[in-house]
Design an enzyme around this catalytic site. Structure first.
Site, PDB file in Angstrom:
ATOM      1  N   HIS A  67      -0.552  13.490   4.597  1.00 12.86           N
ATOM      2  CA  HIS A  67       0.613  12.996   5.107  1.00 12.86           C
ATOM      3  C   HIS A  67       0.583  13.079   6.632  1.00 12.86           C
ATOM      4  O   HIS A  67       1.506  12.989   7.290  1.00 12.86           O
ATOM      5  CB  HIS A  67       1.812  13.124   4.398  1.00 12.86           C
ATOM      6  CG  HIS A  67       2.237  12.963   3.044  1.00 12.86           C
ATOM      7  ND1 HIS A  67       2.533  11.910   2.774  1.00 12.86           N
ATOM      8  CD2 HIS A  67       1.785  13.487   1.917  1.00 12.86           C
ATOM      9  CE1 HIS A  67       2.527  11.579   1.375  1.00 12.86           C
ATOM     10  NE2 HIS A  67       2.037  12.676   0.862  1.00 12.86           N
ATOM     11  N   LEU A  84      -7.117   9.603  -5.982  1.00 13.22           N
ATOM     12  CA  LEU A  84      -8.468   9.468  -5.632  1.00 13.22           C
ATOM     13  C   LEU A  84      -8.956   8.223  -4.992  1.00 13.22           C
ATOM     14  O   LEU A  84     -10.217   7.740  -4.865  1.00 13.22           O
ATOM     15  CB  LEU A  84      -9.573  10.004  -6.567  1.00 13.22           C
ATOM     16  CG  LEU A  84      -9.194  11.319  -7.361  1.00 13.22           C
ATOM     17  CD1 LEU A  84     -10.032  11.497  -8.573  1.00 13.22           C
ATOM     18  CD2 LEU A  84      -9.169  12.426  -6.492  1.00 13.22           C
ATOM     19  N   SER A  85      -8.030   7.320  -4.478  1.00 16.15           N
ATOM     20  CA  SER A  85      -8.217   5.964  -3.830  1.00 16.15           C
ATOM     21  C   SER A  85      -8.872   5.028  -4.491  1.00 16.15           C
ATOM     22  O   SER A  85     -10.000   4.455  -3.892  1.00 16.15           O
ATOM     23  CB  SER A  85      -8.910   6.481  -2.477  1.00 16.15           C
ATOM     24  OG  SER A  85      -8.016   7.371  -1.706  1.00 16.15           O
ATOM     25  N   GLU A 142      -3.470  -3.337   2.279  1.00 15.52           N
ATOM     26  CA  GLU A 142      -2.611  -2.411   1.346  1.00 15.52           C
ATOM     27  C   GLU A 142      -1.039  -2.376   2.055  1.00 15.52           C
ATOM     28  O   GLU A 142      -0.049  -2.302   1.209  1.00 15.52           O
ATOM     29  CB  GLU A 142      -2.979  -0.930   1.549  1.00 15.52           C
ATOM     30  CG  GLU A 142      -2.384   0.100   0.838  1.00 15.52           C
ATOM     31  CD  GLU A 142      -3.382   0.322  -0.531  1.00 15.52           C
ATOM     32  OE1 GLU A 142      -4.446   0.307  -0.705  1.00 15.52           O
ATOM     33  OE2 GLU A 142      -2.742   0.949  -1.524  1.00 15.52           O
ATOM     34  N   ASP A 168      -7.851   6.554   3.743  1.00 15.16           N
ATOM     35  CA  ASP A 168      -8.784   6.318   2.298  1.00 15.16           C
ATOM     36  C   ASP A 168      -9.586   5.204   2.610  1.00 15.16           C
ATOM     37  O   ASP A 168     -10.851   5.343   2.198  1.00 15.16           O
ATOM     38  CB  ASP A 168      -7.763   5.740   1.196  1.00 15.16           C
ATOM     39  CG  ASP A 168      -6.587   6.941   0.885  1.00 15.16           C
ATOM     40  OD1 ASP A 168      -6.576   7.889   1.485  1.00 15.16           O
ATOM     41  OD2 ASP A 168      -5.353   6.265   0.311  1.00 15.16           O
TER      42      ASP A 168
HETATM   43  C1  GLA Z   1      -2.180   8.131   0.342  1.00 15.43           C
HETATM   44  C2  GLA Z   1      -2.471   7.137   1.390  1.00 15.43           C
HETATM   45  C3  GLA Z   1      -3.371   7.922   2.865  1.00 15.43           C
HETATM   46  C4  GLA Z   1      -2.360   9.172   3.056  1.00 15.43           C
HETATM   47  C5  GLA Z   1      -2.353   9.937   1.716  1.00 15.43           C
HETATM   48  C6  GLA Z   1      -1.724  11.281   1.951  1.00 15.43           C
HETATM   49  O1  GLA Z   1      -3.541   8.641  -0.047  1.00 15.43           O
HETATM   50  O2  GLA Z   1      -2.845   6.023   1.218  1.00 15.43           O
HETATM   51  O3  GLA Z   1      -3.159   6.910   3.870  1.00 15.43           O
HETATM   52  O4  GLA Z   1      -1.392   9.028   3.699  1.00 15.43           O
HETATM   53  O5  GLA Z   1      -1.632   9.288   0.627  1.00 15.43           O
HETATM   54  O6  GLA Z   1      -2.165  11.916   2.967  1.00 15.43           O
END
Ligand code: GLA
Length: 384
Positions: free
Chosen positions: A32, A122-123, A157, A169
């Site tokens: 964050h 995990l994006s 996004e 990410d």
């Molecule tokens: C998600 C968001 C990132 C980041 C994290 C927290 O993964 O996509 O941009 O803010 O939360 O660190």
């Protein structure tokens, strides 16, 4: 790769001309902080999303997900976010931002297949956006740099899907280097690739499998709190993001900023410092310091930023109690998702035993992944 080619042929009656692949990520520390112009330390993992494309003769856009066995369709002139389009909003969003920058994109048939755990922090969505971007760039020969691609995906996004996320990410999915973690300065977008020499240690991810219902609204709310705090701090000392403030500034702001907001901001300011300290620890191969920083990060996310949940706290505690664990914390946005631990290989069995009761207590089945730092997005097939 054969599977996605076969599926593409079955659905559209033609072979894909291009296939791109992009990885998910795990963030070692710096949570964050990326939407506060701060620092992050992620690495790409060995879970990827593949996107296969072939051109159409019209302006239609057709999407097929092998994993969900689900078809969606729209057209170039009709690109809008639709809740019911779920996964397809990511490739749609990506195409939309690429078009909005004036690049030429025509109708396509697109197939997605991947193994990044979905909704696990995990994006998987960033991997899908970036793989789409790479496939489209190759197909239409667009002149988009890696850095621009990351920014476009973040925009997708933010403006299309409506999650006002930072750039971490998409950035790591695009630009990761094998066997390295990446320190990203999200203000200047400068980054440093740092070799990760694990020796007998492992990066262990535990998926709590907690359903993450409120995540988007909670996420956007945290971001707003940080922005409001900056506006207030700015009345005393000029700055445009929490990056510009110190712990002392926050201490001096008693009475100016509501206590709950001050807690959030304290997390961000201290977490930035932890990332820089973690970089030094990594360069010195000092896992014991790195681990301690990870533990402090978790405590701060639990007590100050309040984005953990009982399941994540429980998993992290069990890791802390396991001999041979250097450090453990939640990773990603929180409210469920995964923990990341730095652990000696010989202790993995012990850790597994420690978390045996998880399913009985919480009714979700945990999953464990051992990950190595992998390379970023690439074209894995092209017959152009
Ligand atoms: C998600 C968001 C990132 C980041 C994290 C927290 O993964 O996509 O941009 O803010 O939360 O660190």
């Amino acid at each position: 790769m054969e599977d996605i080619i076969r599926s593409h042929k079955e659905i559209y009656g033609e072979k894909p001309l291009v296939i791109a692949s992009a990885p998910g990520r795990v963030n070692l520390i710096g949570e964050h902080t990326d939407y506060n112009d701060g620092f992050v330390l992620p690495m790409a993992i060995d879970f990827r999303v593949m996107v296969a494309v072939s051109p159409r003769k019209d302006q239609n856009l057709k999407f097929y997900s092998v994993d969900f066995d689900d078809k969606k369709r729209t057209s170039i002139s009709n690109l809008r976010y639709k809740r019911e389009d779920r996964w397809a909003n990511y490739p749609k969003g990506m195409i939309n931002v690429i078009l909005s920058k004036g690049y030429r994109v025509e109708g396509i048939n697109l197939t997605v297949k991947g193994n990044v755990p979905v909704s696990a922090g995990l994006s998987s969505s960033a991997a899908l956006e970036i793989a789409t971007g790479f496939a489209i760039r190759e197909l239409f020969k667009l002149d988009i740099s890696g850095l621009e691609m990351a920014m476009l995906a973040r925009d997708a996004e933010d403006s299309f899907v409506g999650v006002h996320c930072g750039v971490m990410d998409q950035f790591i999915s695009c630009l990761a280097r094998e066997e390295h973690v990446m320190l990203i300065d999200t203000r200047t977008l400068e980054f440093r690739q740092i070799p990760l020499k694990l020796n007998t240690a492992k990066i262990l991810i535990t998926n709590s499998n907690v359903p993450r219902a409120l995540i988007d609204s909670e996420y956007n709310q945290r971001r707003e709190e940080c922005e409001k705090c900056v506006a207030l701090l700015n009345t005393r000392k000029s700055g445009s993001a929490l990056r510009d403030y110190t712990v002392a500034d926050l201490r001096d702001s008693l009475g100016l900023i509501p206590e709950s907001t001050r807690k959030r901001c304290l997390h961000v300011v201290e977490e930035n410092q932890r990332v820089l300290d973690a970089e030094i620890a990594l360069k010195r191969n000092n896992f014991s310091i790195l681990g301690k920083l990870m533990n402090r990060s978790h405590e701060s996310l639990r007590d100050l930023y309040e984005v953990t949940c009982p399941e994540l706290d429980w998993l992290v505690k069990r890791a802390w109690e396991t001999e041979g664990v250097y450090g453990s914390r939640m990773t990603g946005a929180g409210f469920g998702g995964c923990t990341v631990s730095l652990i000696e290989e010989g202790s993995i069995q012990l850790y597994k035993e420690k978390i045996e009761q998880y399913e009985r207590i919480f009714s979700f089945k945990p999953e464990i992944y051992i990950c190595k730092p992998m390379g970023g997005a690439k074209i894995i097939y092209s017959s152009l």
